[in-house]
Design a protein around this motif. Structure first.
Motif, PDB file in Angstrom:
ATOM      1  N   CYS A  54       0.840  -1.202   0.000  1.00  0.00           N
ATOM      2  CA  CYS A  54       0.000   0.000   0.000  1.00  0.00           C
ATOM      3  C   CYS A  54       0.875   1.252   0.000  1.00  0.00           C
ATOM      4  N   PRO A  55       0.309   2.398  -0.390  1.00  0.00           N
ATOM      5  CA  PRO A  55       1.106   3.623  -0.504  1.00  0.00           C
ATOM      6  C   PRO A  55       1.816   4.042   0.782  1.00  0.00           C
ATOM      7  N   ASP A  56       1.244   3.768   1.949  1.00  0.00           N
ATOM      8  CA  ASP A  56       1.918   4.178   3.183  1.00  0.00           C
ATOM      9  C   ASP A  56       2.903   3.128   3.705  1.00  0.00           C
ATOM     10  N   MET A  57       3.105   2.065   2.918  1.00  0.00           N
ATOM     11  CA  MET A  57       4.113   1.033   3.196  1.00  0.00           C
ATOM     12  C   MET A  57       3.866   0.271   4.509  1.00  0.00           C
ATOM     13  N   THR A  58       2.593   0.118   4.918  1.00  0.00           N
ATOM     14  CA  THR A  58       2.286  -0.592   6.156  1.00  0.00           C
ATOM     15  C   THR A  58       1.572  -1.922   5.937  1.00  0.00           C
ATOM     16  N   HIS A  59       0.972  -2.095   4.768  1.00  0.00           N
ATOM     17  CA  HIS A  59       0.175  -3.283   4.488  1.00  0.00           C
ATOM     18  C   HIS A  59       0.479  -3.848   3.101  1.00  0.00           C
ATOM     19  N   LEU A  60       0.219  -5.121   2.966  1.00  0.00           N
ATOM     20  CA  LEU A  60       0.245  -5.786   1.675  1.00  0.00           C
ATOM     21  C   LEU A  60      -1.198  -5.863   1.199  1.00  0.00           C
ATOM     22  N   ARG A  61      -1.471  -5.346   0.031  1.00  0.00           N
ATOM     23  CA  ARG A  61      -2.819  -5.411  -0.539  1.00  0.00           C
ATOM     24  C   ARG A  61      -2.901  -6.611  -1.476  1.00  0.00           C
ATOM     25  N   ILE A  62      -3.925  -7.425  -1.278  1.00  0.00           N
ATOM     26  CA  ILE A  62      -4.176  -8.592  -2.117  1.00  0.00           C
ATOM     27  C   ILE A  62      -5.480  -8.300  -2.856  1.00  0.00           C
ATOM     28  N   TYR A  63      -5.351  -8.006  -4.147  1.00  0.00           N
ATOM     29  CA  TYR A  63      -6.498  -7.584  -4.962  1.00  0.00           C
ATOM     30  C   TYR A  63      -7.195  -8.780  -5.615  1.00  0.00           C
ATOM     31  N   PHE A  64      -8.540  -8.702  -5.635  1.00  0.00           N
ATOM     32  CA  PHE A  64      -9.358  -9.711  -6.302  1.00  0.00           C
ATOM     33  C   PHE A  64      -9.938  -9.164  -7.603  1.00  0.00           C
ATOM     34  N   ASP A  65      -9.895  -7.875  -7.773  1.00  0.00           N
ATOM     35  CA  ASP A  65     -10.221  -7.169  -9.008  1.00  0.00           C
ATOM     36  C   ASP A  65      -9.606  -5.784  -8.858  1.00  0.00           C
ATOM     37  N   HIS A  66      -9.959  -4.840  -9.721  1.00  0.00           N
ATOM     38  CA  HIS A  66      -9.277  -3.543  -9.656  1.00  0.00           C
ATOM     39  C   HIS A  66      -9.684  -2.688  -8.450  1.00  0.00           C
ATOM     40  N   LEU A  67     -10.767  -3.069  -7.727  1.00  0.00           N
ATOM     41  CA  LEU A  67     -11.202  -2.300  -6.561  1.00  0.00           C
ATOM     42  C   LEU A  67     -11.140  -3.065  -5.239  1.00  0.00           C
ATOM     43  N   ASN A  68     -11.471  -4.343  -5.257  1.00  0.00           N
ATOM     44  CA  ASN A  68     -11.627  -5.115  -4.031  1.00  0.00           C
ATOM     45  C   ASN A  68     -10.341  -5.832  -3.622  1.00  0.00           C
ATOM     46  N   PHE A  69      -9.977  -5.634  -2.364  1.00  0.00           N
ATOM     47  CA  PHE A  69      -8.762  -6.258  -1.849  1.00  0.00           C
ATOM     48  C   PHE A  69      -8.904  -6.423  -0.351  1.00  0.00           C
ATOM     49  N   PHE A  70      -8.037  -7.250   0.225  1.00  0.00           N
ATOM     50  CA  PHE A  70      -7.856  -7.154   1.665  1.00  0.00           C
ATOM     51  C   PHE A  70      -6.409  -6.806   1.928  1.00  0.00           C
ATOM     52  N   ALA A  71      -6.232  -6.105   3.062  1.00  0.00           N
ATOM     53  CA  ALA A  71      -4.916  -5.584   3.415  1.00  0.00           C
ATOM     54  C   ALA A  71      -4.381  -6.348   4.621  1.00  0.00           C
ATOM     55  N   VAL A  72      -3.176  -6.854   4.479  1.00  0.00           N
ATOM     56  CA  VAL A  72      -2.526  -7.628   5.531  1.00  0.00           C
ATOM     57  C   VAL A  72      -1.352  -6.809   6.056  1.00  0.00           C
ATOM     58  N   PRO A  73      -1.308  -6.533   7.368  1.00  0.00           N
ATOM     59  CA  PRO A  73      -0.187  -5.754   7.903  1.00  0.00           C
ATOM     60  C   PRO A  73       1.156  -6.408   7.591  1.00  0.00           C
ATOM     61  N   LEU A  74       2.124  -5.601   7.204  1.00  0.00           N
ATOM     62  CA  LEU A  74       3.449  -6.124   6.886  1.00  0.00           C
ATOM     63  C   LEU A  74       4.168  -6.670   8.115  1.00  0.00           C
ATOM     64  N   THR A  75       3.672  -6.348   9.300  1.00  0.00           N
ATOM     65  CA  THR A  75       4.271  -6.851  10.530  1.00  0.00           C
ATOM     66  C   THR A  75       3.852  -8.282  10.847  1.00  0.00           C
ATOM     67  N   CYS A  76       2.923  -8.834  10.084  1.00  0.00           N
ATOM     68  CA  CYS A  76       2.468 -10.207  10.307  1.00  0.00           C
ATOM     69  C   CYS A  76       3.574 -11.207   9.986  1.00  0.00           C
ATOM     70  N   ASN A  77       3.467 -12.369  10.600  1.00  0.00           N
ATOM     71  CA  ASN A  77       4.327 -13.484  10.235  1.00  0.00           C
ATOM     72  C   ASN A  77       3.615 -14.291   9.162  1.00  0.00           C
ATOM     73  N   MET A  78       4.328 -14.614   8.111  1.00  0.00           N
ATOM     74  CA  MET A  78       3.784 -15.337   6.974  1.00  0.00           C
ATOM     75  C   MET A  78       4.241 -16.789   7.032  1.00  0.00           C
ATOM     76  N   ALA A  79       3.340 -17.695   6.676  1.00  0.00           N
ATOM     77  CA  ALA A  79       3.693 -19.105   6.536  1.00  0.00           C
ATOM     78  C   ALA A  79       3.184 -19.553   5.173  1.00  0.00           C
ATOM     79  N   ARG A  80       3.915 -20.453   4.552  1.00  0.00           N
ATOM     80  CA  ARG A  80       3.464 -20.928   3.235  1.00  0.00           C
ATOM     81  C   ARG A  80       3.960 -22.344   3.015  1.00  0.00           C
ATOM     82  N   ASN A  81       3.203 -23.025   2.191  1.00  0.00           N
ATOM     83  CA  ASN A  81       3.629 -24.315   1.669  1.00  0.00           C
ATOM     84  C   ASN A  81       3.131 -24.369   0.240  1.00  0.00           C
TER      85      ASN A  81
END
Length: 106
Positions: A54-81
């Motif tokens: 995001c523009p203020d560099m605090t969240h990761l935006r995950i977009y589902f189309d050009h308007l709708n997204f959810f924002a995840v704080p960059l301070t979160c811990n990420m896990a993936r497989n």
């Protein structure tokens, strides 16, 4: 000194864009869970359109189309497989989960 990752363990790290790039343009099931692992909203099928900081560099935006997204704080811990990406926000107790459509285990 070194550490050995246990077989089958999920790798945990801070949020970065590379962790989600492989999900862009794919159908996935997404949900936000509370700290008890309960759905705040049910898993829904979406296509990830893009991910960006995001523009203020605090969240990761995950977009589902050009308007709708959810924002995840960059301070979160990420896990993936291979089939799932998740991020846990310790401040709110929320977990953001994205699962590839082919992974049907809730």
């Amino acid at each position: 000194m070194f550490t050995v990752q246990r077989e089958g363990a999920i790798h945990v790290e801070h949020i970065n864009l590379e962790g989600l790039q492989s999900l862009v343009s794919e159908k996935a099931r997404v949900a936000i869970l509370d700290d008890d692992g309960q759905d705040k909203a049910p898993f829904v099928t979406k296509t990830i359109d893009k991910v960006e900081i995001c523009p203020d560099m605090t969240h990761l935006r995950i977009y589902f189309d050009h308007l709708n997204f959810f924002a995840v704080p960059l301070t979160c811990n990420m896990a993936r497989n291979k089939n799932e990406w998740s991020a846990f926000d310790a401040n709110t107790g929320l977990q953001y989960v994205i699962r590839r459509e082919s992974d049907q285990n809730d």
